[in-house]
Design a protein around this motif. Structure first.
Motif, PDB file in Angstrom:
ATOM      1  N   LEU A   5       0.830  -1.200   0.000  1.00  0.00           N
ATOM      2  CA  LEU A   5       0.000   0.000   0.000  1.00  0.00           C
ATOM      3  C   LEU A   5       0.868   1.255   0.000  1.00  0.00           C
ATOM      4  O   LEU A   5       2.022   1.228   0.439  1.00  0.00           O
ATOM      5  N   PRO A   6       0.335   2.379  -0.495  1.00  0.00           N
ATOM      6  CA  PRO A   6       1.133   3.611  -0.595  1.00  0.00           C
ATOM      7  C   PRO A   6       1.523   4.167   0.768  1.00  0.00           C
ATOM      8  O   PRO A   6       0.829   3.956   1.766  1.00  0.00           O
ATOM      9  N   GLY A   7       2.654   4.882   0.774  1.00  0.00           N
ATOM     10  CA  GLY A   7       3.129   5.495   2.007  1.00  0.00           C
ATOM     11  C   GLY A   7       4.495   4.963   2.396  1.00  0.00           C
ATOM     12  O   GLY A   7       4.810   3.792   2.167  1.00  0.00           O
ATOM     13  N   ASN A   8       5.322   5.834   2.977  1.00  0.00           N
ATOM     14  CA  ASN A   8       6.684   5.460   3.350  1.00  0.00           C
ATOM     15  C   ASN A   8       6.823   5.057   4.814  1.00  0.00           C
ATOM     16  O   ASN A   8       7.846   4.512   5.215  1.00  0.00           O
ATOM     17  N   ARG A   9       5.808   5.334   5.592  1.00  0.00           N
ATOM     18  CA  ARG A   9       5.886   5.026   7.016  1.00  0.00           C
ATOM     19  C   ARG A   9       5.601   3.541   7.238  1.00  0.00           C
ATOM     20  O   ARG A   9       4.581   3.018   6.797  1.00  0.00           O
ATOM     21  N   ALA A  10       6.515   2.870   7.896  1.00  0.00           N
ATOM     22  CA  ALA A  10       6.374   1.428   8.105  1.00  0.00           C
ATOM     23  C   ALA A  10       5.434   1.133   9.266  1.00  0.00           C
ATOM     24  O   ALA A  10       5.456   1.819  10.293  1.00  0.00           O
ATOM     25  N   LEU A  11       4.610   0.108   9.091  1.00  0.00           N
ATOM     26  CA  LEU A  11       3.755  -0.346  10.179  1.00  0.00           C
ATOM     27  C   LEU A  11       4.536  -1.285  11.082  1.00  0.00           C
ATOM     28  O   LEU A  11       5.481  -1.938  10.638  1.00  0.00           O
ATOM     29  N   ILE A  51      -5.021   1.762   6.501  1.00  0.00           N
ATOM     30  CA  ILE A  51      -3.586   1.468   6.532  1.00  0.00           C
ATOM     31  C   ILE A  51      -2.805   2.532   5.758  1.00  0.00           C
ATOM     32  O   ILE A  51      -1.751   3.012   6.204  1.00  0.00           O
ATOM     33  N   ALA A  52      -3.321   2.916   4.589  1.00  0.00           N
ATOM     34  CA  ALA A  52      -2.650   3.936   3.782  1.00  0.00           C
ATOM     35  C   ALA A  52      -2.580   5.265   4.531  1.00  0.00           C
ATOM     36  O   ALA A  52      -1.569   5.979   4.459  1.00  0.00           O
ATOM     37  N   SER A  53      -3.631   5.592   5.258  1.00  0.00           N
ATOM     38  CA  SER A  53      -3.637   6.837   6.035  1.00  0.00           C
ATOM     39  C   SER A  53      -2.543   6.825   7.092  1.00  0.00           C
ATOM     40  O   SER A  53      -1.869   7.835   7.322  1.00  0.00           O
ATOM     41  N   TYR A  54      -2.345   5.683   7.727  1.00  0.00           N
ATOM     42  CA  TYR A  54      -1.278   5.575   8.726  1.00  0.00           C
ATOM     43  C   TYR A  54       0.091   5.706   8.061  1.00  0.00           C
ATOM     44  O   TYR A  54       0.972   6.424   8.547  1.00  0.00           O
ATOM     45  N   LYS A  55       0.281   5.021   6.937  1.00  0.00           N
ATOM     46  CA  LYS A  55       1.577   5.037   6.266  1.00  0.00           C
ATOM     47  C   LYS A  55       1.908   6.412   5.685  1.00  0.00           C
ATOM     48  O   LYS A  55       3.081   6.753   5.505  1.00  0.00           O
ATOM     49  N   LEU A  56       0.872   7.193   5.402  1.00  0.00           N
ATOM     50  CA  LEU A  56       1.078   8.544   4.879  1.00  0.00           C
ATOM     51  C   LEU A  56       1.180   9.582   5.992  1.00  0.00           C
ATOM     52  O   LEU A  56       1.308  10.777   5.718  1.00  0.00           O
ATOM     53  N   GLY A  57       1.093   9.131   7.236  1.00  0.00           N
ATOM     54  CA  GLY A  57       1.256  10.032   8.368  1.00  0.00           C
ATOM     55  C   GLY A  57       0.000  10.750   8.802  1.00  0.00           C
ATOM     56  O   GLY A  57       0.060  11.663   9.631  1.00  0.00           O
ATOM     57  N   LYS A  58      -1.150  10.352   8.272  1.00  0.00           N
ATOM     58  CA  LYS A  58      -2.399  11.016   8.637  1.00  0.00           C
ATOM     59  C   LYS A  58      -2.951  10.515   9.973  1.00  0.00           C
ATOM     60  O   LYS A  58      -3.811  11.157  10.574  1.00  0.00           O
ATOM     61  N   ILE A  59      -2.495   9.340  10.397  1.00  0.00           N
ATOM     62  CA  ILE A  59      -2.894   8.783  11.687  1.00  0.00           C
ATOM     63  C   ILE A  59      -1.642   8.675  12.544  1.00  0.00           C
ATOM     64  O   ILE A  59      -0.616   8.139  12.098  1.00  0.00           O
ATOM     65  N   ALA A  60      -1.726   9.168  13.773  1.00  0.00           N
ATOM     66  CA  ALA A  60      -0.524   9.291  14.601  1.00  0.00           C
ATOM     67  C   ALA A  60      -0.021   7.955  15.138  1.00  0.00           C
ATOM     68  O   ALA A  60       1.182   7.687  15.136  1.00  0.00           O
ATOM     69  N   GLN A  61      -0.920   7.101  15.618  1.00  0.00           N
ATOM     70  CA  GLN A  61      -0.466   5.874  16.253  1.00  0.00           C
ATOM     71  C   GLN A  61      -1.440   4.732  16.005  1.00  0.00           C
ATOM     72  O   GLN A  61      -2.565   4.939  15.555  1.00  0.00           O
TER      73      GLN A  61
END
Length: 260
Positions: A5-11, A51-61
């Motif tokens: 999924l898109p986004g650079n932030r790793a889960l 998940i994409a929102s988290y990886k894109l930094g839109k969700i903090a935790q």
């Protein structure tokens, strides 16, 4: 899986401690949870968006809702293609499908026809699961898939029929031992064909290497070889535990090892 999924932030890899045995058990149970087969298309899309929102930094935790979304995505989406794996061959269907096949292969008094049918069924399922979940950075041609399937079926049927014919002819073995050896015939057939199946269906991963993340352009042959070896060993161990000794045996052995 979520990596597609898109986004650079790793889960986080898991909500459980993967350094412990029980943490890995719980994580595996999450991925293979049959309830994930009931997730609707809308439910999957909602989980992907979360998940994409988290990886894109839109969700903090991470939150319980986000962990559930990760569970849905990991159990449904192929990590290389980002597409949903065909329903019968997802890991969430693995337990149910293999339960039926294992019961069939362990049925006493199958005879030649029954042995052949269940071995063919098992290898057909194995090939389908391997192909659906294989690393897509090294694609396999249709002709190679067919060749691998035929060789795996031939190997499993040959081993099963050969051992079924050999065991009753053993002269210096007690009837009880013969019965035990007869019960082990499906294991020998499935383990040998399973190893062959992995190397044939996913052999390109050894020859060409696989993508190594986060370096998306790198292809590592050592990683491909390690992946194949671990797959063969883990499947043989799984057959031994689930087909003959029950799932609790591995847990007891692990606990004893830790205590020592």
């Amino acid at each position: 899986m979520s990596a597609a999924l898109p986004g650079n932030r790793a889960l986080p890899a898991s909500q459980y401690d993967l350094a412990t045995y029980w943490g890995r058990v719980k994580h595996a149970a999450e991925i293979s949870d049959p309830r994930m087969l009931l997730i609707s298309k809308k439910g999957l899309e909602d989980s992907k968006e979360l998940i994409a929102s988290y990886k894109l930094g839109k969700i903090a935790q991470m939150s319980p809702e986000l962990w559930h979304a990760k569970k849905v995505v990991d159990a449904t989406i192929h990590p290389d293609t980002g597409e949903a794996v065909m329903l019968p061959f997802r890991m969430s269907s693995f337990v149910l499908s293999n339960l039926i096949v294992t019961a069939g292969m362990l049925t006493p008094g199958l005879g030649t026809t029954g042995t052949l049918l269940w071995q063919i069924t098992n290898q057909s399922l194995n090939v389908a699961i391997n192909n659906a979940n294989a690393n897509k950075s090294t694609p396999l041609s249709t002709s190679k898939i067919v060749q691998s399937y035929l060789l795996a079926v031939g190997a499993s049927c040959s081993v099963a029929l050969g051992l079924n014919a050999l065991v009753p002819r053993l002269k210096r073995v007690s009837p009880g031992t013969k019965m035990v050896l007869g019960r082990l015939v499906p294991f020998a057939a499935v383990a040998s064909a399973g190893a062959l199946n992995v190397f044939l269906m996913r052999g390109e991963e050894i020859r060409m290497g696989i993508d190594v993340y986060p370096a998306l352009s790198a292809e590592d042959k050592a990683a491909g070889k390690s992946d194949q070896r671990d797959s063969v060993i883990s499947r043989a161990q799984q057959l031994t535990r689930d087909g003959y000794t029950g799932p609790g045996t591995g847990e007891i052995a692990e606990d004893e090892l830790v205590e020592e």
